[in-house]
Motif scaffolding. Sequence first.
Motif, PDB file in Angstrom:
ATOM      1  N   UNK A   1       0.849  -1.192   0.000  1.00 34.32           N
ATOM      2  CA  UNK A   1       0.000   0.000   0.000  1.00 34.32           C
ATOM      3  C   UNK A   1       0.888   1.247   0.000  1.00 34.32           C
ATOM      4  N   UNK A   2       0.357   2.363  -0.421  1.00 33.32           N
ATOM      5  CA  UNK A   2       1.162   3.601  -0.450  1.00 33.32           C
ATOM      6  C   UNK A   2       1.810   3.872   0.897  1.00 33.32           C
ATOM      7  N   UNK A   3       3.112   4.210   0.840  1.00 30.79           N
ATOM      8  CA  UNK A   3       3.855   4.508   2.039  1.00 30.79           C
ATOM      9  C   UNK A   3       4.583   3.321   2.632  1.00 30.79           C
ATOM     10  N   UNK A   4       4.187   2.114   2.221  1.00 28.56           N
ATOM     11  CA  UNK A   4       4.825   0.907   2.754  1.00 28.56           C
ATOM     12  C   UNK A   4       6.199   0.681   2.144  1.00 28.56           C
ATOM     13  N   UNK A   5       6.927  -0.272   2.726  1.00 26.40           N
ATOM     14  CA  UNK A   5       8.222  -0.717   2.203  1.00 26.40           C
ATOM     15  C   UNK A   5       8.040  -2.121   1.633  1.00 26.40           C
TER      16      UNK A   5
END
Lengths: 119, 110
Positions: free
Chosen positions: B13-17
């Motif tokens: 998801x957006x922001x994840x690594x």
Amino acid sequence: QVQLVQSGAEVKKPGASVRVSCKASGYTFSNYDINWVRQATGQGLEWMGWMNPNSGNTGYAQKFQGRVTMTRNTSISAAYMELSSLGSEDTAVYYCARAYGSQYYFDYWGQGTLVTVSS
Amino acid sequence: QSVLTQPPSASGTPGQRVTISCSGSSSNIGRNTVNWYQQVPGTAPKLLIYSNNQRPSGVPDRFSGSKSGTSASLAISGLQSEDEADYYCAAWDDSLNGEVFGGGTKLTVL
């Protein structure tokens, strides 16, 4: 700026040959190897071989030995890849790519040339 | 069957690594540097990481590479929607005397 501009799409019949060109600009053509990589629709990247524009020396993937020829015309900074005895399995997008240095990574790529083999 | 092995898909998801692995052997990754390419469908591949962990100019520092033994990995932190693409690892293979690629990993940003 460095650019590799390839020739347009081709449609060939089984058993024919195709020649794809790759015209380089923005750098000294003879200083960097040109490699060819192909990609069938929906598939991964497949390395075909390399050519040194200065010497004309080449190295081909075993899969394509005897069927591929890589040449160049240094006067117009162009590289060529010719593939013979085409079959339907050769339908793919063919890319040229400049190889940088001894670490040998492909830092600039052509836009790709679609070769379709169909009877 | 590719010489280098990558997972066919990855997601985040957006922001994840997210990390993508690349497994090889002593004749390729074990002896030579690893490069990573990003390919947005319908476009040519683009150099993302070279010499295991170097970023070309213009590549955000969200992208990083590492290598250990006969394996390598690509990490993308702060995942963004524009990172959705196919990612390929590559290395020279001394036994085959040629460049080998992984099969590619399709990254989906959920």
